[in-house]
Design a protein around this motif. Structure first.
Motif, mmCIF file in Angstrom:
data_model
loop_
_atom_site.group_PDB
_atom_site.id
_atom_site.type_symbol
_atom_site.label_atom_id
_atom_site.label_comp_id
_atom_site.label_asym_id
_atom_site.label_seq_id
_atom_site.Cartn_x
_atom_site.Cartn_y
_atom_site.Cartn_z
ATOM 1 N N PHE A 318 0.845 -1.202 0.000
ATOM 2 C CA PHE A 318 0.000 0.000 0.000
ATOM 3 C C PHE A 318 0.878 1.248 0.000
ATOM 4 C CE2 PHE A 318 -2.433 -3.406 1.874
ATOM 5 C CZ PHE A 318 -3.692 -3.260 1.305
ATOM 6 N N SER A 319 0.353 2.365 -0.560
ATOM 7 C CA SER A 319 1.149 3.604 -0.594
ATOM 8 C C SER A 319 1.332 4.135 0.826
ATOM 9 C CB SER A 319 0.478 4.650 -1.471
ATOM 10 O OG SER A 319 -0.821 4.872 -0.974
ATOM 11 N N LYS A 320 0.385 3.826 1.706
ATOM 12 C CA LYS A 320 0.583 4.160 3.124
ATOM 13 C C LYS A 320 -0.101 3.111 3.992
ATOM 14 C CE LYS A 320 -3.098 7.405 4.101
ATOM 15 N NZ LYS A 320 -4.062 7.793 3.259
ATOM 16 N N ARG A 321 0.368 3.039 5.238
ATOM 17 C CA ARG A 321 -0.181 2.042 6.164
ATOM 18 C C ARG A 321 -1.507 2.561 6.713
ATOM 19 N NH1 ARG A 321 2.923 -1.499 9.886
ATOM 20 N NH2 ARG A 321 1.606 -1.897 11.690
ATOM 21 N N TRP A 322 -2.620 1.838 6.453
ATOM 22 C CA TRP A 322 -3.922 2.312 6.936
ATOM 23 C C TRP A 322 -4.336 1.628 8.248
ATOM 24 C CZ3 TRP A 322 -6.709 -2.046 7.170
ATOM 25 C CH2 TRP A 322 -6.498 -3.039 6.204
ATOM 26 N N TRP A 323 -3.600 0.613 8.661
ATOM 27 C CA TRP A 323 -3.887 -0.061 9.930
ATOM 28 C C TRP A 323 -2.967 0.514 11.006
ATOM 29 C CZ3 TRP A 323 -1.651 -1.814 5.584
ATOM 30 C CH2 TRP A 323 -0.348 -2.310 5.644
ATOM 31 N N ARG A 324 -3.176 0.095 12.259
ATOM 32 C CA ARG A 324 -2.378 0.683 13.339
ATOM 33 C C ARG A 324 -1.352 -0.342 13.823
ATOM 34 N NH1 ARG A 324 -7.568 3.251 13.536
ATOM 35 N NH2 ARG A 324 -8.532 1.507 14.618
ATOM 36 N N GLU A 325 -1.393 -0.709 15.111
ATOM 37 C CA GLU A 325 -0.370 -1.631 15.645
ATOM 38 C C GLU A 325 -0.747 -3.105 15.494
ATOM 39 O OE1 GLU A 325 2.543 -0.452 16.332
ATOM 40 O OE2 GLU A 325 1.600 1.448 15.841
ATOM 41 N N GLU A 326 -1.929 -3.362 14.920
ATOM 42 C CA GLU A 326 -2.380 -4.755 14.805
ATOM 43 C C GLU A 326 -1.394 -5.562 13.974
ATOM 44 O OE1 GLU A 326 -3.763 -2.178 13.540
ATOM 45 O OE2 GLU A 326 -5.668 -1.812 14.515
ATOM 46 N N THR A 327 -1.355 -6.888 14.240
ATOM 47 C CA THR A 327 -0.502 -7.726 13.398
ATOM 48 C C THR A 327 -1.330 -8.499 12.363
ATOM 49 O OG1 THR A 327 -0.609 -9.450 15.060
ATOM 50 C CG2 THR A 327 1.344 -8.037 15.095
ATOM 51 N N GLY A 328 -2.647 -8.301 12.392
ATOM 52 C CA GLY A 328 -3.466 -8.948 11.368
ATOM 53 C C GLY A 328 -4.937 -8.953 11.729
ATOM 54 N N PHE A 329 -5.764 -9.433 10.787
ATOM 55 C CA PHE A 329 -7.212 -9.472 10.966
ATOM 56 C C PHE A 329 -7.739 -10.798 10.429
ATOM 57 C CE2 PHE A 329 -5.686 -5.267 9.787
ATOM 58 C CZ PHE A 329 -6.105 -4.485 10.852
ATOM 59 N N SER A 330 -8.667 -11.411 11.187
ATOM 60 C CA SER A 330 -9.242 -12.685 10.751
ATOM 61 C C SER A 330 -10.727 -12.486 10.491
ATOM 62 C CB SER A 330 -9.050 -13.742 11.835
ATOM 63 O OG SER A 330 -7.669 -13.925 12.042
ATOM 64 N N PHE A 331 -11.240 -13.160 9.464
ATOM 65 C CA PHE A 331 -12.590 -12.847 8.974
ATOM 66 C C PHE A 331 -13.585 -13.985 9.214
ATOM 67 C CE2 PHE A 331 -9.756 -10.625 5.719
ATOM 68 C CZ PHE A 331 -9.707 -9.451 6.466
ATOM 69 N N ILE A 332 -14.760 -13.606 9.776
ATOM 70 C CA ILE A 332 -15.843 -14.583 9.965
ATOM 71 C C ILE A 332 -17.045 -14.142 9.119
ATOM 72 C CG2 ILE A 332 -17.310 -15.759 11.630
ATOM 73 C CD1 ILE A 332 -15.565 -14.765 13.833
ATOM 74 N N TRP A 333 -17.463 -14.998 8.221
ATOM 75 C CA TRP A 333 -18.592 -14.681 7.330
ATOM 76 C C TRP A 333 -19.892 -15.237 7.903
ATOM 77 C CZ3 TRP A 333 -18.412 -11.971 2.741
ATOM 78 C CH2 TRP A 333 -17.153 -11.728 2.205
ATOM 79 N N SER A 334 -20.956 -14.408 7.872
ATOM 80 C CA SER A 334 -22.280 -14.968 8.181
ATOM 81 C C SER A 334 -22.811 -15.593 6.894
ATOM 82 C CB SER A 334 -23.232 -13.864 8.651
ATOM 83 O OG SER A 334 -23.569 -13.054 7.547
ATOM 84 N N GLU A 335 -23.793 -16.520 7.028
ATOM 85 C CA GLU A 335 -24.369 -17.166 5.834
ATOM 86 C C GLU A 335 -24.983 -16.115 4.912
ATOM 87 O OE1 GLU A 335 -24.257 -20.225 4.545
ATOM 88 O OE2 GLU A 335 -22.834 -20.587 6.165
ATOM 89 N N ASN A 336 -25.720 -15.134 5.503
ATOM 90 C CA ASN A 336 -26.370 -14.102 4.685
ATOM 91 C C ASN A 336 -25.367 -13.299 3.900
ATOM 92 O OD1 ASN A 336 -28.938 -14.566 5.192
ATOM 93 N ND2 ASN A 336 -29.183 -13.032 6.841
ATOM 94 N N ASP A 337 -24.261 -12.929 4.564
ATOM 95 C CA ASP A 337 -23.258 -12.104 3.873
ATOM 96 C C ASP A 337 -22.571 -12.892 2.763
ATOM 97 O OD1 ASP A 337 -23.679 -9.667 5.115
ATOM 98 O OD2 ASP A 337 -22.533 -10.274 6.884
#
Ligand SMILES: Cc1cc2nc3c(=O)[nH]c(=O)nc-3n(C[C@H](O)[C@H](O)[C@H](O)COP(=O)(O)OP(=O)(O)OC[C@H]3O[C@@H](n4cnc5c(N)ncnc54)[C@H](O)[C@@H]3O)c2cc1C
Length: 502
Positions: A318-337
């Motif tokens: 990315f041209s700039k960092r848009w996240w903060r100090e996190e080391t990552g993100f994990s995703f949970i999908w609902s059936e509807n989504d």
């Protein structure tokens, strides 16, 4: 040792005689593949004074499933990424005094497809449940017929119903998290589904930290250390002089006194010994045409039984960092989504009513690379996702990041991406091996040991084609330290053979 096709017939005879005649002192050894197993075998042989070596590598680079690429501010690894453990670990032993490894961990932050962040307490509880269920799945009490999926689904659900019996909201959220759990386990197993690997298996963890990263230097560092190019290039082994890139081996004729190896470009090599290191994926696809005569039935059966699937990584700059100090993100999908994606991205590929974008289960930061994130995909859609046009891949990943994270972050599109294509590449056809239930049905040796057994010259009882590579390790399969040990093992077999004749 190399013979050009034009003078092939005449020179084959001459070279054959000369290589066999000098075998006692300086056998000709040909290594197929310059991944960690091939490089380890070459390094060990050179250190022991064997000079008549040739390494043939089909790709235009060395490293095999180690692929470190300069991207952003540092090297990123599209293949092997972590040194898994410290004790009895060949990788750790090679680099432990060089201050190149750094501990890392998995991010434990869950986001829901509604954009809601799951609170830390529940996120940590769910990760702990997954870890304890998965780490118990190799338990000696588990039946040989059970797959990792059978075991995990049963025990995960059982734990949730007990733990969240009186909290419907948590229970429902935890139940849909099983899909994330499935994807994560696939990144450990390297399979397309968790109903393929056997729950009870011979894999062993090394003691110590299992997640040591290369601090932005890339896993290639271990290859440089093996070749003695790092930390001091002046002591480098002469591996480059023995190495031929862009040399795809298409035929191995192994029943005569010398082994004849034919390449796609028409060149032919003769050798007293061949060490074969390509992946089980390559063997599954090509063993029947590669070896002449064919491999023994028991070996072909082992190749069929050993599992091999794929994982895909995409590095995003990315041209700039848009996240903060996190080391990552994990995703949970609902059936509807999950269904709503089919409406939002109607032209994108889907499978059994599920869009490819829902196979992106996590993004993680990269070491020493402040503007880079890694996207992780697993599952049976990987062969297709690997082939998506770059624009579609970027748009899909951007869609997921915005869906999950735009309430908390100002998401921008990446400027540049680089992706792995391990399954599509015919030099690999996947990522790393695993034991299936079929591997465990036979009463005798394991599939890894059967695969590792050499092809011998019956008259002289001499190994002519030896097999190394991660899948031939009885318990460190699927790892770099396992691959390196198998390279050492086959080199040592030759060193011992010739020390007896010395
Ligand atoms: C995405 C991914 C993530 C991973 N993560 C980790 C990790 O974090 N930690 C870890 O320890 N391990 C990890 N691994 C596994 C590790 O990379 C492998 O176990 C290891 O690299 C295997 O080494 P090898 O020498 O057995 O095979 P390879 O590395 O596959 O080497 C075999 C070589 O043979 C060449 N070849 C194939 N066919 C031919 C032919 N016909 N002629 C000539 N040459 C040929 C190939 O090009 C290749 O260079 C990961 C792998 C992948 C793909």
């Amino acid at each position: 040792m190399k013979i050009t096709p034009i003078v092939e017939i005449l020179t084959i005879t001459i070279t054959c005689i000369s290589t066999v005649a000098c075998r006692r002192n300086d056998p000709s050894i040909l290594i197929i593949g310059a991944g960690p197993a091939g490089i380890a075998a070459a390094a060990r042989l050179l250190e022991k004074g064997f000079r008549n070596l040739t390494i043939l590598e089909a790709e235009s680079r060395i490293g095999g499933r180690i692929r470190s690429v300069k991207f952003g501010d540092a090297f990123v690894d599209l293949g092997a990424q972590w040194c898994h453990g410290e004790e009895d670990n060949a990788v750790y032993d090679l680099v432990k005094d060089l201050d190149v490894l750094k501990p890392s961990g998995t991010s434990k932050k869950f986001y829901h497809s509604s954009g809601e962040r799951i609170d830390d307490e529940l996120s940590h509880q769910l990760f702990d449940i997954m870890d304890s269920v998965y780490s118990a799945n190799g338990n000696r009490l588990v039946s040989d017929d059970l797959t990792v999926g059978d075991y995990c689904v049963r025990n995960y659900n059982r734990t949730l119903y007990q733990k969240y019996a009186h909290d419907k909201r948590k229970r429902e959220l935890a139940l849909i998290t099983i899909e994330y759990f499935h994807h994560r386990v696939l990144s450990y197993e390297g399979s397309f589904s968790w109903f393929e690997p056997a729950a009870r298996n011979d894999y062993r963890d090394c003691a110590g930290n299992l997640m040591l990263n290369w601090n932005g230097l890339g896993y290639k560092t271990v290859l440089e250390v093996l070749m003695k190019k790092f930390p001091n290039n002046s002591r480098a082994l002469p591996i480059d002089d023995k190495l031929f890139l862009n040399k795809e081996v298409t035929k191995i004729r192994w029943k005569r006194k010398s082994v004849t190896v034919v390449c796609a470009d028409g060149s032919i090599y003769l050798a007293d010994h061949v060490i074969f290191t390509p992946s089980v994926g390559v063997l599954k696809e090509k063993a029947f045409t590669l070896f002449e005569p064919s491999l023994p039935d028991v070996k072909n059966q082992a190749i069929g039984n050993i599992g091999f699937g794929a994982v895909m990584k995409v590095a995003l700059l990315f041209s700039k960092r848009w996240w903060r100090e996190e080391t990552g993100f994990s995703f949970i999908w609902s059936e509807n989504d999950k269904w709503s994606v089919l409406r939002d991205l109607p032209d994108d590929p889907s499978w059994l009513g599920r869009s490819w974008v829902t196979y992106l289960y996590a993004v993680e930061t990269a070491e020493n690379n402040p503007n880079v994130l890694f996207g992780w995909f697993t599952g049976n859609f990987i062969p297709l996702i690997e082939q998506l046009p770059e624009k579609d891949l970027v748009d899909g990943i951007d869609y997921v990041l915005k869906k999950f994270l735009s309430r908390s972050y100002q998401i921008i599109k990446p400027n540049k991406i680089i992706r792995s294509q391990w399954y599509s590449n015919p030099r690999f056809r996947g990522v790393y091996s695993f034991q299936t239930v079929r591997c465990r049905r036979g009463k005798g040796d394991t599939s890894a040991n059967i695969l590792a057994a050499p092809l011998t010259n019956v008259e002289e009882n001499r190994p002519v084609v030896q097999f190394a590579g991660e899948a031939t390790h009885p318990y460190y399969f699927s790892t770099v330290h396992g691959a390196i040990e198998t390279g050492y093992r086959e080199a040592d077999a030759l060193i011992n053979l010739y020390s007896k004749h010395a």
